[in-house]
Design a protein around this motif. Structure first.
Motif, PDB file in Angstrom:
ATOM      1  N   CYS A   5     -64.832  11.035  93.450  1.00 50.34           N
ATOM      2  CA  CYS A   5     -64.287  11.600  92.205  1.00 50.34           C
ATOM      3  C   CYS A   5     -64.287  10.569  91.085  1.00 50.34           C
ATOM      4  O   CYS A   5     -64.664  10.886  89.949  1.00 50.34           O
ATOM      5  CB  CYS A   5     -62.872  12.128  92.437  1.00 50.34           C
ATOM      6  SG  CYS A   5     -62.804  13.609  93.435  1.00 50.34           S
ATOM      7  N   TRP A   6     -63.852   9.337  91.392  1.00 50.49           N
ATOM      8  CA  TRP A   6     -63.852   8.289  90.362  1.00 50.49           C
ATOM      9  C   TRP A   6     -65.263   8.045  89.842  1.00 50.49           C
ATOM     10  O   TRP A   6     -65.462   7.840  88.648  1.00 50.49           O
ATOM     11  CB  TRP A   6     -63.261   6.993  90.895  1.00 50.49           C
ATOM     12  CG  TRP A   6     -61.774   6.959  90.838  1.00 50.49           C
ATOM     13  CD1 TRP A   6     -60.917   7.093  91.880  1.00 50.49           C
ATOM     14  CD2 TRP A   6     -60.951   6.813  89.678  1.00 50.49           C
ATOM     15  NE1 TRP A   6     -59.623   7.026  91.432  1.00 50.49           N
ATOM     16  CE2 TRP A   6     -59.611   6.853  90.094  1.00 50.49           C
ATOM     17  CE3 TRP A   6     -61.227   6.645  88.332  1.00 50.49           C
ATOM     18  CZ2 TRP A   6     -58.554   6.742  89.203  1.00 50.49           C
ATOM     19  CZ3 TRP A   6     -60.163   6.527  87.445  1.00 50.49           C
ATOM     20  CH2 TRP A   6     -58.852   6.583  87.885  1.00 50.49           C
ATOM     21  N   LEU A   7     -66.247   8.057  90.729  1.00 48.35           N
ATOM     22  CA  LEU A   7     -67.630   7.849  90.318  1.00 48.35           C
ATOM     23  C   LEU A   7     -68.100   8.975  89.400  1.00 48.35           C
ATOM     24  O   LEU A   7     -68.638   8.720  88.313  1.00 48.35           O
ATOM     25  CB  LEU A   7     -68.533   7.755  91.551  1.00 48.35           C
ATOM     26  CG  LEU A   7     -70.015   7.520  91.280  1.00 48.35           C
ATOM     27  CD1 LEU A   7     -70.230   6.160  90.630  1.00 48.35           C
ATOM     28  CD2 LEU A   7     -70.798   7.627  92.573  1.00 48.35           C
ATOM     29  N   ILE A   8     -67.872  10.217  89.809  1.00 46.63           N
ATOM     30  CA  ILE A   8     -68.290  11.376  88.999  1.00 46.63           C
ATOM     31  C   ILE A   8     -67.548  11.400  87.660  1.00 46.63           C
ATOM     32  O   ILE A   8     -68.152  11.598  86.607  1.00 46.63           O
ATOM     33  CB  ILE A   8     -68.063  12.690  89.773  1.00 46.63           C
ATOM     34  CG1 ILE A   8     -68.912  12.716  91.040  1.00 46.63           C
ATOM     35  CG2 ILE A   8     -68.322  13.904  88.906  1.00 46.63           C
ATOM     36  CD1 ILE A   8     -70.399  12.635  90.808  1.00 46.63           C
ATOM     37  N   PHE A   9     -66.237  11.183  87.691  1.00 48.03           N
ATOM     38  CA  PHE A   9     -65.457  11.207  86.454  1.00 48.03           C
ATOM     39  C   PHE A   9     -65.840  10.048  85.539  1.00 48.03           C
ATOM     40  O   PHE A   9     -65.872  10.191  84.317  1.00 48.03           O
ATOM     41  CB  PHE A   9     -63.955  11.186  86.744  1.00 48.03           C
ATOM     42  CG  PHE A   9     -63.446  12.417  87.430  1.00 48.03           C
ATOM     43  CD1 PHE A   9     -64.041  13.649  87.247  1.00 48.03           C
ATOM     44  CD2 PHE A   9     -62.361  12.350  88.283  1.00 48.03           C
ATOM     45  CE1 PHE A   9     -63.581  14.781  87.885  1.00 48.03           C
ATOM     46  CE2 PHE A   9     -61.880  13.474  88.927  1.00 48.03           C
ATOM     47  CZ  PHE A   9     -62.488  14.703  88.733  1.00 48.03           C
ATOM     48  N   GLY A  10     -66.108   8.875  86.119  1.00 51.10           N
ATOM     49  CA  GLY A  10     -66.525   7.730  85.301  1.00 51.10           C
ATOM     50  C   GLY A  10     -67.824   7.999  84.572  1.00 51.10           C
ATOM     51  O   GLY A  10     -67.955   7.708  83.376  1.00 51.10           O
ATOM     52  N   ILE A  11     -68.789   8.573  85.275  1.00 51.87           N
ATOM     53  CA  ILE A  11     -70.058   8.924  84.625  1.00 51.87           C
ATOM     54  C   ILE A  11     -69.830  10.000  83.578  1.00 51.87           C
ATOM     55  O   ILE A  11     -70.380   9.935  82.473  1.00 51.87           O
ATOM     56  CB  ILE A  11     -71.088   9.375  85.691  1.00 51.87           C
ATOM     57  CG1 ILE A  11     -71.466   8.188  86.586  1.00 51.87           C
ATOM     58  CG2 ILE A  11     -72.326   9.977  85.035  1.00 51.87           C
ATOM     59  CD1 ILE A  11     -72.262   8.554  87.817  1.00 51.87           C
ATOM     60  N   GLY A  12     -69.000  10.994  83.918  1.00 49.92           N
ATOM     61  CA  GLY A  12     -68.694  12.061  82.964  1.00 49.92           C
ATOM     62  C   GLY A  12     -67.993  11.556  81.715  1.00 49.92           C
ATOM     63  O   GLY A  12     -68.276  12.014  80.607  1.00 49.92           O
ATOM     64  N   VAL A  13     -67.107  10.593  81.882  1.00 53.40           N
ATOM     65  CA  VAL A  13     -66.403  10.020  80.729  1.00 53.40           C
ATOM     66  C   VAL A  13     -67.393   9.285  79.823  1.00 53.40           C
ATOM     67  O   VAL A  13     -67.329   9.392  78.600  1.00 53.40           O
ATOM     68  CB  VAL A  13     -65.260   9.082  81.196  1.00 53.40           C
ATOM     69  CG1 VAL A  13     -64.815   8.154  80.099  1.00 53.40           C
ATOM     70  CG2 VAL A  13     -64.085   9.906  81.696  1.00 53.40           C
ATOM     71  N   LEU A  14     -68.315   8.556  80.422  1.00 57.91           N
ATOM     72  CA  LEU A  14     -69.318   7.855  79.613  1.00 57.91           C
ATOM     73  C   LEU A  14     -70.206   8.834  78.839  1.00 57.91           C
ATOM     74  O   LEU A  14     -70.713   8.499  77.770  1.00 57.91           O
ATOM     75  CB  LEU A  14     -70.178   6.945  80.493  1.00 57.91           C
ATOM     76  CG  LEU A  14     -69.463   5.723  81.059  1.00 57.91           C
ATOM     77  CD1 LEU A  14     -70.383   4.967  82.008  1.00 57.91           C
ATOM     78  CD2 LEU A  14     -68.978   4.814  79.949  1.00 57.91           C
TER      79      LEU A  14
ATOM     80  N   ARG B  64     -62.649  13.902  81.397  1.00 56.20           N
ATOM     81  CA  ARG B  64     -61.426  13.342  80.813  1.00 56.20           C
ATOM     82  C   ARG B  64     -60.206  13.919  81.510  1.00 56.20           C
ATOM     83  O   ARG B  64     -59.292  13.192  81.912  1.00 56.20           O
ATOM     84  CB  ARG B  64     -61.366  13.638  79.313  1.00 56.20           C
ATOM     85  CG  ARG B  64     -60.147  13.054  78.620  1.00 56.20           C
ATOM     86  CD  ARG B  64     -60.047  13.521  77.180  1.00 56.20           C
ATOM     87  NE  ARG B  64     -59.690  14.916  77.080  1.00 56.20           N
ATOM     88  CZ  ARG B  64     -58.444  15.387  77.156  1.00 56.20           C
ATOM     89  NH1 ARG B  64     -57.434  14.566  77.348  1.00 56.20           N
ATOM     90  NH2 ARG B  64     -58.205  16.663  77.051  1.00 56.20           N
ATOM     91  N   ILE B  65     -60.202  15.214  81.724  1.00 58.87           N
ATOM     92  CA  ILE B  65     -59.082  15.863  82.408  1.00 58.87           C
ATOM     93  C   ILE B  65     -59.019  15.410  83.867  1.00 58.87           C
ATOM     94  O   ILE B  65     -57.942  15.128  84.400  1.00 58.87           O
ATOM     95  CB  ILE B  65     -59.217  17.397  82.297  1.00 58.87           C
ATOM     96  CG1 ILE B  65     -59.067  17.812  80.829  1.00 58.87           C
ATOM     97  CG2 ILE B  65     -58.186  18.104  83.174  1.00 58.87           C
ATOM     98  CD1 ILE B  65     -59.474  19.227  80.528  1.00 58.87           C
ATOM     99  N   GLY B  66     -60.168  15.313  84.514  1.00 60.88           N
ATOM    100  CA  GLY B  66     -60.208  14.893  85.910  1.00 60.88           C
ATOM    101  C   GLY B  66     -59.700  13.483  86.116  1.00 60.88           C
ATOM    102  O   GLY B  66     -58.967  13.204  87.076  1.00 60.88           O
TER     103      GLY B  66
END
Length: 134
Positions: free
Chosen positions: A48-57, A64-66
């Motif tokens: 999740c951190w990996l997916i959310f980190g890429i999504g935030v970038l 952002r919500i995740g």
């Protein structure tokens, strides 16, 4: 015109990816079990951190919500185990205590940063730009 990410979004997105890599690398049972963190939970949270980190970038609003939700989860998990906290404090294990404190600072900062109005607007502007293209 595509607006670049602010430095804060870039820093926290990169830190989320680095954190996920750290958790993936720490899936060795000898490292995880003293903290009471089940291996499957560690794997899912790292993913999740990996997916959310890429999504935030990429300034995706769901990321952002995740990242806010998973930060809240980590904070709750930290205080849900008072026995572990008391053991770390009573044993004067400053290394583990510094990990816990730095984690709390990171997660609280993440929540604070990604709930700010200016950061929210940057994620909304990405949605608006995508709608204009269609």
């Amino acid at each position: 015109m595509v607006k670049k990410n602010s430095i804060v979004i870039t820093i926290f997105g990169t830190l989320a990816i680095i954190f996920s890599i750290f958790v993936f690398l720490s899936l060795v049972p000898e490292i995880i079990e003293p903290y009471g963190l089940p291996t499957i939970f560690a794997f899912i949270s790292a993913f999740c951190w990996l997916i959310f980190g890429i999504g935030v970038l990429k300034r995706l609003s769901w990321a952002r919500i995740g990242i806010i939700i998973i930060s809240i989860g980590y904070i709750i998990d930290t205080f849900e185990q008072p026995r572990l906290l008391l053991e770390v404090i009573s044993n004067h294990d400053f290394f583990k205590l510094s990990i816990i404190i730095s984690g709390l600072i990171f997660f609280l900062s993440t929540i604070f940063i990604f709930t700010r109005k200016t950061i929210k607007e940057q994620f909304k502007s990405k949605v608006i730009q995508n709608e204009k293209r269609q």
